[in-house]
Design a protein around this motif. Structure first.
Motif, PDB file in Angstrom:
ATOM      1  N   ALA A 150      41.771  65.304  53.701  1.00  0.00           N
ATOM      2  CA  ALA A 150      43.060  65.990  53.640  1.00  0.00           C
ATOM      3  C   ALA A 150      42.850  67.292  52.883  1.00  0.00           C
ATOM      4  CB  ALA A 150      44.112  65.126  52.945  1.00  0.00           C
ATOM      5  N   GLU A 151      43.497  68.356  53.352  1.00  0.00           N
ATOM      6  CA  GLU A 151      43.343  69.681  52.749  1.00  0.00           C
ATOM      7  C   GLU A 151      44.703  70.248  52.377  1.00  0.00           C
ATOM      8  OE1 GLU A 151      39.363  71.087  55.274  1.00  0.00           O
ATOM      9  OE2 GLU A 151      41.292  72.098  55.588  1.00  0.00           O
ATOM     10  N   PHE A 152      44.734  70.945  51.235  1.00  0.00           N
ATOM     11  CA  PHE A 152      45.982  71.519  50.734  1.00  0.00           C
ATOM     12  C   PHE A 152      45.696  72.931  50.242  1.00  0.00           C
ATOM     13  CE2 PHE A 152      45.698  66.985  50.040  1.00  0.00           C
ATOM     14  CZ  PHE A 152      46.888  66.491  50.560  1.00  0.00           C
ATOM     15  N   THR A 153      46.408  73.898  50.784  1.00  0.00           N
ATOM     16  CA  THR A 153      46.179  75.283  50.401  1.00  0.00           C
ATOM     17  C   THR A 153      47.029  75.646  49.186  1.00  0.00           C
ATOM     18  OG1 THR A 153      47.940  76.236  51.769  1.00  0.00           O
ATOM     19  CG2 THR A 153      45.811  75.827  52.833  1.00  0.00           C
ATOM     20  N   ILE A 154      46.680  76.772  48.577  1.00  0.00           N
ATOM     21  CA  ILE A 154      47.459  77.268  47.456  1.00  0.00           C
ATOM     22  C   ILE A 154      48.894  77.486  47.929  1.00  0.00           C
ATOM     23  CG2 ILE A 154      47.015  79.721  47.873  1.00  0.00           C
ATOM     24  CD1 ILE A 154      46.996  77.988  44.437  1.00  0.00           C
ATOM     25  N   GLY A 155      49.855  77.140  47.093  1.00  0.00           N
ATOM     26  CA  GLY A 155      51.253  77.253  47.470  1.00  0.00           C
ATOM     27  C   GLY A 155      51.875  75.947  47.905  1.00  0.00           C
ATOM     28  N   VAL A 156      51.065  74.929  48.185  1.00  0.00           N
ATOM     29  CA  VAL A 156      51.602  73.611  48.524  1.00  0.00           C
ATOM     30  C   VAL A 156      52.448  73.113  47.350  1.00  0.00           C
ATOM     31  CG1 VAL A 156      50.929  71.184  48.696  1.00  0.00           C
ATOM     32  CG2 VAL A 156      49.892  72.854  50.201  1.00  0.00           C
ATOM     33  N   PRO A 157      53.648  72.580  47.597  1.00  0.00           N
ATOM     34  CA  PRO A 157      54.461  72.050  46.492  1.00  0.00           C
ATOM     35  C   PRO A 157      53.704  70.981  45.717  1.00  0.00           C
ATOM     36  CG  PRO A 157      55.767  72.220  48.492  1.00  0.00           C
ATOM     37  CD  PRO A 157      54.345  72.506  48.890  1.00  0.00           C
ATOM     38  N   PHE A 158      53.718  71.106  44.402  1.00  0.00           N
ATOM     39  CA  PHE A 158      52.852  70.276  43.573  1.00  0.00           C
ATOM     40  C   PHE A 158      53.327  68.827  43.503  1.00  0.00           C
ATOM     41  CE2 PHE A 158      49.989  69.902  39.763  1.00  0.00           C
ATOM     42  CZ  PHE A 158      48.881  70.413  40.400  1.00  0.00           C
ATOM     43  N   HIS A 159      54.627  68.619  43.590  1.00  0.00           N
ATOM     44  CA  HIS A 159      55.136  67.251  43.504  1.00  0.00           C
ATOM     45  C   HIS A 159      54.663  66.397  44.687  1.00  0.00           C
ATOM     46  CE1 HIS A 159      58.915  64.470  43.617  1.00  0.00           C
ATOM     47  NE2 HIS A 159      57.898  63.846  43.085  1.00  0.00           N
ATOM     48  N   PRO A 160      54.823  66.834  45.953  1.00  0.00           N
ATOM     49  CA  PRO A 160      54.248  66.055  47.050  1.00  0.00           C
ATOM     50  C   PRO A 160      52.733  65.894  46.949  1.00  0.00           C
ATOM     51  CG  PRO A 160      55.868  67.604  47.885  1.00  0.00           C
ATOM     52  CD  PRO A 160      55.647  67.954  46.443  1.00  0.00           C
ATOM     53  N   LEU A 161      52.038  66.924  46.475  1.00  0.00           N
ATOM     54  CA  LEU A 161      50.588  66.815  46.312  1.00  0.00           C
ATOM     55  C   LEU A 161      50.233  65.718  45.320  1.00  0.00           C
ATOM     56  CD1 LEU A 161      47.673  67.802  46.713  1.00  0.00           C
ATOM     57  CD2 LEU A 161      48.116  69.560  44.982  1.00  0.00           C
ATOM     58  N   THR A 162      50.963  65.639  44.222  1.00  0.00           N
ATOM     59  CA  THR A 162      50.701  64.603  43.222  1.00  0.00           C
ATOM     60  C   THR A 162      50.956  63.221  43.790  1.00  0.00           C
ATOM     61  OG1 THR A 162      51.277  66.146  41.445  1.00  0.00           O
ATOM     62  CG2 THR A 162      51.270  63.811  40.900  1.00  0.00           C
ATOM     63  N   GLN A 163      52.021  63.073  44.581  1.00  0.00           N
ATOM     64  CA  GLN A 163      52.301  61.780  45.193  1.00  0.00           C
ATOM     65  C   GLN A 163      51.226  61.398  46.205  1.00  0.00           C
ATOM     66  OE1 GLN A 163      54.198  60.134  43.528  1.00  0.00           O
ATOM     67  NE2 GLN A 163      56.366  60.350  43.975  1.00  0.00           N
ATOM     68  N   ALA A 164      50.707  62.371  46.943  1.00  0.00           N
ATOM     69  CA  ALA A 164      49.616  62.085  47.863  1.00  0.00           C
ATOM     70  C   ALA A 164      48.376  61.628  47.104  1.00  0.00           C
ATOM     71  CB  ALA A 164      49.304  63.317  48.710  1.00  0.00           C
ATOM     72  N   ALA A 165      48.095  62.249  45.954  1.00  0.00           N
ATOM     73  CA  ALA A 165      46.955  61.835  45.141  1.00  0.00           C
ATOM     74  C   ALA A 165      47.146  60.419  44.608  1.00  0.00           C
ATOM     75  CB  ALA A 165      46.751  62.815  43.986  1.00  0.00           C
ATOM     76  N   ALA A 166      48.392  60.067  44.277  1.00  0.00           N
ATOM     77  CA  ALA A 166      48.670  58.712  43.806  1.00  0.00           C
ATOM     78  C   ALA A 166      48.400  57.692  44.908  1.00  0.00           C
ATOM     79  CB  ALA A 166      50.113  58.612  43.319  1.00  0.00           C
ATOM     80  N   ALA A 167      48.795  58.009  46.145  1.00  0.00           N
ATOM     81  CA  ALA A 167      48.517  57.104  47.258  1.00  0.00           C
ATOM     82  C   ALA A 167      47.018  57.054  47.561  1.00  0.00           C
ATOM     83  CB  ALA A 167      49.290  57.554  48.497  1.00  0.00           C
ATOM     84  N   PHE A 168      46.364  58.214  47.510  1.00  0.00           N
ATOM     85  CA  PHE A 168      44.925  58.310  47.762  1.00  0.00           C
ATOM     86  C   PHE A 168      44.134  57.412  46.818  1.00  0.00           C
ATOM     87  CE2 PHE A 168      41.088  61.226  46.971  1.00  0.00           C
ATOM     88  CZ  PHE A 168      40.372  60.741  48.053  1.00  0.00           C
ATOM     89  N   SER A 169      44.559  57.336  45.574  1.00  0.00           N
ATOM     90  CA  SER A 169      43.845  56.546  44.572  1.00  0.00           C
ATOM     91  C   SER A 169      44.408  55.145  44.398  1.00  0.00           C
ATOM     92  CB  SER A 169      43.878  57.274  43.220  1.00  0.00           C
ATOM     93  OG  SER A 169      45.215  57.491  42.797  1.00  0.00           O
ATOM     94  N   ASP A 170      45.416  54.783  45.193  1.00  0.00           N
ATOM     95  CA  ASP A 170      46.034  53.468  45.101  1.00  0.00           C
ATOM     96  C   ASP A 170      45.025  52.399  45.506  1.00  0.00           C
ATOM     97  OD1 ASP A 170      47.657  51.242  45.139  1.00  0.00           O
ATOM     98  OD2 ASP A 170      49.170  52.089  46.463  1.00  0.00           O
ATOM     99  N   PRO A 171      44.799  51.388  44.655  1.00  0.00           N
ATOM    100  CA  PRO A 171      43.836  50.344  45.037  1.00  0.00           C
ATOM    101  C   PRO A 171      44.331  49.458  46.174  1.00  0.00           C
ATOM    102  CG  PRO A 171      44.916  49.770  42.961  1.00  0.00           C
ATOM    103  CD  PRO A 171      45.325  51.181  43.298  1.00  0.00           C
ATOM    104  N   GLY A 172      45.602  49.553  46.521  1.00  0.00           N
ATOM    105  CA  GLY A 172      46.129  48.745  47.613  1.00  0.00           C
ATOM    106  C   GLY A 172      46.788  47.489  47.067  1.00  0.00           C
TER     107      GLY A 172
END
Length: 258
Positions: free
Chosen positions: A182-204
């Protein structure tokens, strides 16, 4: 075990793409995004405020690739891009898109504790001493995923056009040959990016069909048990039933001007 049997798999990032309705159903049923056909057997979803567009490449039943563009208004050049290659778990895409839709709907930036890097650090992701020059990597505890932050400045429109590397990336599988990114450019809203990182690192765990787990990940995932459900597909989430990856907080007092 039948190949179509539903199973619970962990970690989420290696579980396979899952059900695309986890992404699209909240946008249309809850947030009023408008679907329309897109080129190459795809679908385009436009936010009610017309400042964000999600494009899904790939027909139903085939692997989906997802791209979100943010604009001041429809018809002008995009300001930022978030893209998810085919194979990305739907839960990771949905964490970004649903949070974005919520923030656009409320017209607030919702401030929450943490950043993508701090969320990952709290879950045991550590700096990688083999990061390429000009990048800072955080490696998953099992070594099969990394979060990459590009250092330095470059024009945002070059990033959106894929002429230069994105500011942030998530790569799952072998770091040398990732299964999805997944790629995110500068200017991407930080709140959705943080939530995506939380899901990315979710152990399931994540709900999948047994034959939906990528073969190259079978030695790296744990199948916990067979869930006692009749359906072989994950349930379509509702606004009330969708779990939040990070705890909610009150919106900022002043609306964001878009």
């Amino acid at each position: 075990m039948p190949s179509t049997a539903p199973v619970l798999v962990q970690p989420l990032r290696l579980a396979g793409p899952g059900d695309r309705r986890l992404v699209t159903s909240p946008l249309t049923a809850v947030h009023g995004w408008t679907p329309a056909p897109a080129p190459a057997d795809g679908t385009r979803f436009t936010s009610p405020c017309r400042t964000a567009v999600l494009t899904v490449d790939g027909g139903v039943g085939s692997p989906a690739a997802w791209t979100v563009h943010g604009r001041h208004q429809l018809g002008v050049e995009p300001l930022w891009r978030a893209s998810f290659s085919s194979g990305t778990p739907a839960e990771v895409v949905a964490a970004f898109t649903t949070t974005l839709a919520e923030d656009l709907h409320t017209q607030y930036y919702l401030h929450r504790v943490g950043t993508p890097a701090s969320v990952l650090a709290d879950r045991g992701w550590r700096p990688c001493d083999r990061s390429p020059r000009g990048f800072h990597d955080q490696l998953a505890p099992d070594g099969w995923a990394l979060y990459r932050h590009r250092l330095g400045h470059q024009p945002y429109d070059d990033e959106v056009a894929r002429l230069v590397p994105p500011t942030w990336s998530m790569l799952a599988g072998s770091p040398q040959q990732p299964s999805w990114c997944a790629e995110f450019t500068i200017g991407v809203p930080f709140h959705p990016l943080t939530q995506a990182a939380a899901a990315f690192s979710d152990p399931g765990p994540a709900l999948r069909r047994a034959d939906g787990i990528p073969a190259r990940h079978l030695a790296r995932v744990t199948v916990l048990r067979r869930p006692s459900v009749r359906s072989t597909s994950p349930p379509v989430p509702t606004e009330a039933g969708r779990p939040r990856l990070l705890p909610p907080s009150r919106p900022a007092p002043a609306p964001r001007r878009r």
